[in-house]
Design a protein around this motif. Structure first.
Motif, mmCIF file in Angstrom:
data_model
loop_
_atom_site.group_PDB
_atom_site.id
_atom_site.type_symbol
_atom_site.label_atom_id
_atom_site.label_comp_id
_atom_site.label_asym_id
_atom_site.label_seq_id
_atom_site.Cartn_x
_atom_site.Cartn_y
_atom_site.Cartn_z
ATOM 1 N N ARG A 2 0.822 -1.205 0.000
ATOM 2 C CA ARG A 2 0.000 0.000 0.000
ATOM 3 C C ARG A 2 0.858 1.257 0.000
ATOM 4 N NH1 ARG A 2 -3.326 0.975 5.334
ATOM 5 N NH2 ARG A 2 -1.371 0.121 5.987
ATOM 6 N N GLY A 3 1.942 1.270 0.779
ATOM 7 C CA GLY A 3 2.807 2.438 0.880
ATOM 8 C C GLY A 3 3.459 2.799 -0.430
ATOM 9 N N TYR A 113 -8.490 12.007 6.720
ATOM 10 C CA TYR A 113 -7.036 11.835 6.689
ATOM 11 C C TYR A 113 -6.556 11.533 5.276
ATOM 12 C CZ TYR A 113 -7.854 6.758 6.605
ATOM 13 O OH TYR A 113 -8.262 5.490 6.274
ATOM 14 N N ASP A 115 -3.145 9.383 3.688
ATOM 15 C CA ASP A 115 -1.955 8.587 3.987
ATOM 16 C C ASP A 115 -0.837 8.971 3.021
ATOM 17 O OD1 ASP A 115 -3.102 7.216 6.078
ATOM 18 O OD2 ASP A 115 -3.574 5.427 4.914
ATOM 19 N N SER A 116 0.402 8.913 3.515
ATOM 20 C CA SER A 116 1.569 9.177 2.673
ATOM 21 C C SER A 116 2.657 8.169 3.012
ATOM 22 C CB SER A 116 2.070 10.613 2.870
ATOM 23 O OG SER A 116 2.470 10.813 4.210
ATOM 24 N N LEU A 158 4.836 4.356 6.440
ATOM 25 C CA LEU A 158 3.493 4.808 6.085
ATOM 26 C C LEU A 158 2.998 5.732 7.191
ATOM 27 C CD1 LEU A 158 1.108 4.485 4.072
ATOM 28 C CD2 LEU A 158 0.291 2.635 5.540
ATOM 29 N N THR A 159 2.586 6.928 6.822
ATOM 30 C CA THR A 159 2.162 7.951 7.780
ATOM 31 C C THR A 159 0.735 8.387 7.475
ATOM 32 O OG1 THR A 159 4.435 8.752 7.909
ATOM 33 C CG2 THR A 159 2.752 10.219 8.730
ATOM 34 N N ARG A 160 -0.065 8.600 8.500
ATOM 35 C CA ARG A 160 -1.444 9.097 8.359
ATOM 36 C C ARG A 160 -1.470 10.558 8.796
ATOM 37 N NH1 ARG A 160 -5.522 4.929 9.548
ATOM 38 N NH2 ARG A 160 -4.767 4.491 7.460
ATOM 39 N N ASN A 161 -1.988 11.423 7.928
ATOM 40 C CA ASN A 161 -2.044 12.863 8.161
ATOM 41 C C ASN A 161 -3.507 13.277 8.328
ATOM 42 O OD1 ASN A 161 0.899 13.392 7.353
ATOM 43 N ND2 ASN A 161 0.066 12.233 5.642
ATOM 44 N N TYR A 177 -0.508 14.071 12.781
ATOM 45 C CA TYR A 177 -0.143 12.914 11.980
ATOM 46 C C TYR A 177 0.299 11.806 12.914
ATOM 47 C CZ TYR A 177 4.805 14.002 12.724
ATOM 48 O OH TYR A 177 6.031 14.239 13.294
ATOM 49 N N VAL A 180 1.947 4.673 10.917
ATOM 50 C CA VAL A 180 1.023 3.558 10.739
ATOM 51 C C VAL A 180 1.756 2.220 10.622
ATOM 52 C CG1 VAL A 180 -0.785 2.594 9.241
ATOM 53 C CG2 VAL A 180 -0.684 5.062 9.638
#
Length: 192
Positions: A2-3, A113, A115-116, A158-161, A177, A180
């Protein structure tokens, strides 16, 4: 994967969830941090990273206990994040306490949110005991990250903003943020 797909896509996808948020204060002790995990985390498996006075250490949480290839010494922590796909505990050293917040994403609506994904520096140079050593040969730097799958050359975070709006102006922006997951950063890798 996913990332990696997020990093390749040009557009950002805004998603919706219901976010549970709680401020946290605890003593600067491994016992207090582990007690919080055991009481609050739905899944007591997670990853942690601690920015210490002298270095940064990565580790994992299993059964509510913290494990790392480096010594875990909360007395040296400046900041710590303990996270999995559903929740995160983020603590900073403020005066003589660890203070921060616990956030959990649940099914539902009301919070937004994006994700990045960002690749870590260094490439996989070997694995042992559930950790991968990422080595940047040019800069002579390395770090060990917790990861059960060692089939990839590159890994990332993987980061959630989280997004919210200001009522008076109507302007929206990132307001918080959380981390994840650690995921492969190349085709063919997969973390289960």
């Amino acid at each position: 994967m996913r990332g990696l797909n997020l990093a390749k896509n040009v557009g950002l996808k805004i998603c919706e969830c219901q976010k549970i948020f709680a401020p946290v204060t605890c003593e600067i002790s491994l016992n207090d941090v582990e007690n919080f995990i055991q009481q609050k985390f739905k899944n007591q498996r997670a990853v942690f990273v601690a920015w210490q006075i002298q270095n940064i250490i990565w580790g994992k949480v299993e059964g509510g206990k913290l494990f790392s290839n480096a010594e875990i010494t909360p007395q040296f922590w400046l900041e710590c994040r303990i996270f999995n796909a559903a929740e995160e505990l983020h603590l900073k050293r403020i005066e003589n306490k660890l203070r921060g917040r616990y956030v959990q994403d649940t099914e539902g609506a009301g919070d937004f949110y994006v994700d990045s994904f960002s690749r870590f520096w260094g490439e996989n140079s070997g694995a042992a005991d559930g950790f991968i050593k990422l080595l940047d040969r040019q800069r002579k730097l390395f770090m060990e990250i917790p990861c059960e799958n060692n089939n990839s050359k590159w890994y990332g975070l993987l980061t959630r903003n989280y997004i919210s709006s200001e009522e008076t102006t109507g302007l929206s922006g990132y307001t918080d943020y959380r981390f994840v997951a650690i995921e492969p950063a190349e085709e063919g890798g997969n973390i289960g």
